[in-house]
Design an enzyme around this catalytic site. Structure first.
Site, PDB file in Angstrom:
ATOM      1  N   SER A 222       0.871  -1.185   0.000  1.00 49.28           N
ATOM      2  CA  SER A 222       0.000   0.000   0.000  1.00 49.28           C
ATOM      3  C   SER A 222       0.901   1.225   0.000  1.00 49.28           C
ATOM      4  O   SER A 222       1.862   1.307   0.763  1.00 49.28           O
ATOM      5  CB  SER A 222      -0.945  -0.030   1.192  1.00 49.28           C
ATOM      6  OG  SER A 222      -0.235   0.018   2.392  1.00 49.28           O
ATOM      7  N   ASP A 254      -5.848  -1.575   6.786  1.00 48.14           N
ATOM      8  CA  ASP A 254      -6.647  -2.723   7.232  1.00 48.14           C
ATOM      9  C   ASP A 254      -7.839  -2.928   6.302  1.00 48.14           C
ATOM     10  O   ASP A 254      -8.210  -4.055   5.968  1.00 48.14           O
ATOM     11  CB  ASP A 254      -7.145  -2.488   8.665  1.00 48.14           C
ATOM     12  CG  ASP A 254      -6.000  -2.329   9.650  1.00 48.14           C
ATOM     13  OD1 ASP A 254      -4.867  -2.729   9.321  1.00 48.14           O
ATOM     14  OD2 ASP A 254      -6.229  -1.780  10.739  1.00 48.14           O
TER      15      ASP A 254
END
Ligand code: ADP
Ligand code: FBP
Length: 321
Positions: A222, A254
């Site tokens: 990410s 998450d």
């Protein structure tokens, strides 16, 4: 619908605060604040449950302030299989300033008892046969050895359950060696693992290649506002985020992991998986808390999310992160 087990070794009560740019050393009046039970595995579990999966949450939970966690598990329909340990779960403060800067103050929590790894292994023995995939998320609490994390990864892998690992530092180092099915570092965590700052996509790609050669099937990096880089046996894809109004990036990683797992377990095409997960993480940054797949603007965010093979045409890898 899949059955997913998430493991959080170091849960936290997140106090998220929206505020104007901080005046350090002065009295600041905040905007919206929210105190929520959190920690990476728990956050992932919440998103997966909202996506319709059957989710069991496990790991270590301090018994001194377990009540808000237990209420959350009940409210969100999460099966509670946490091993209770003496002491407090930590308090993590997230300051989200107007303009998008986020400051994390992650506190100390309980110190784990000597038999924590063994108790977890015993708990896993009964939980693993009942699940399709395992998520291990977050940092290691005080006294929890990185080798203990590696043991958990190995135990789940030996039971033929794909392990999705999202951790950092020494835990990530030991965890990668134990051969998880997937990892989701952010650029900083991957740089830390590599021992050098990864400043462009070409260096991210080279580092990821090395990890995949070591036996990790899926590496999802990410990259904040620069989107997501995903290397898997099917090839390499890179996504770009839709335009959003940024409030807080906490829980975006998450949410991304949950979205990826949802799509991969659902057998969706790689492009569809990555677009969905990226759009959901972009939805997340527009507010405090985890991403909401039922947000009214989610279809529009999904439509504006771009996924391309990497390296694509006119993309030689020198894009700076
Ligand atoms: N400013 C942003 N605008 C849009 N999407 C974002 C932004 N920051 C993060 N995201 C989305 O959330 C994902 C996870 O965020 P990131 O900060 O990289 O992870 P982590 O929370 O684990 O540090 C990103 O890959 C991206 O898809
Ligand atoms: O265990 P760590 O690495 O301290 O991280 C815990 C923190 O990360 C979070 O799970 C958010 O993680 P992401 O921003 O990576 O999604 C918080 O809820 C929690 O306070």
């Amino acid at each position: 619908m899949a059955r997913i087990l998430t493991i959080t070794l170091n849960p936290a009560l997140d106090l998220s605060v929206e505020t104007a740019p901080l005046a350090l050393g002065e009295v600041n009046r905040t905007g919206h604040t929210l105190m929520e039970p959190a920690g990476k595995g728990i956050n992932v579990a919440r998103v997966l449950a909202r996506l319709g999966h059957s989710v069991t949450v496990a790991g270590l939970l301090g018994d001194a302030n377990a009540a808000p966690f237990e209420r959350l598990f009940e409210a969100e329909g999460l099966q509670d299989s946490f091993v209770r340990v003496p002491g407090q779960n930590r308090n993590n403060i997230k300051i989200a300033e107007a303009g998008g800067r986020v400051t994390d103050l992650n506190g100390p929590g309980f110190r784990v008892p000597d038999d924590a790894v063994q108790r977890l292994q015993l708990r896993l023995k009964s939980l693993l046969p009942e699940c399709d995939a395992v998520v291990i998320g977050g940092s290691l609490p005080d006294g929890f050895p990185p080798s203990g994390l590696a043991n958990l990864v190995e135990q789940a892998s030996q039971a033929d359950k794909p392990v999705w690992l999202d951790t950092s530092g020494a835990g990530l180092k030991a965890g990668i060696k134990a051969g998880p099915y997937a990892i989701k570092p952010n650029t900083d965590e991957l740089s830390d693992w590599a021992g050098t700052p990864l400043k462009d996509l070409a260096s991210v790609a080279a580092t990821v290649d090395g990890i995949r050669a070591g036996g990790v099937s899926h590496v999802v990096v990410s990259m904040g506002a620069d989107g997501v880089f995903w290397s898997s046996p099917a090839g390499i894809l890179r996504s770009r985020v839709p335009p959003v109004s940024l409030v807080s990036t906490v829980c975006a990683g998450d949410t991304l992991l949950a979205g990826m797992l949802h799509g991969v377990l659902g057998g969706q095409s790689e492009d569809t998986v990555l677009a969905f997960a990226t759009a959901l993480s972009a939805e997340c940054v527009q507010h405090i808390g985890v991403g909401d797949p039922e947000a009214p603007d989610f279809p529009s965010l999904l439509q504006q999310t771009r996924v391309q093979p990497w390296p694509g045409q006119n993309n030689t890898g020198e894009i700076r992160l």
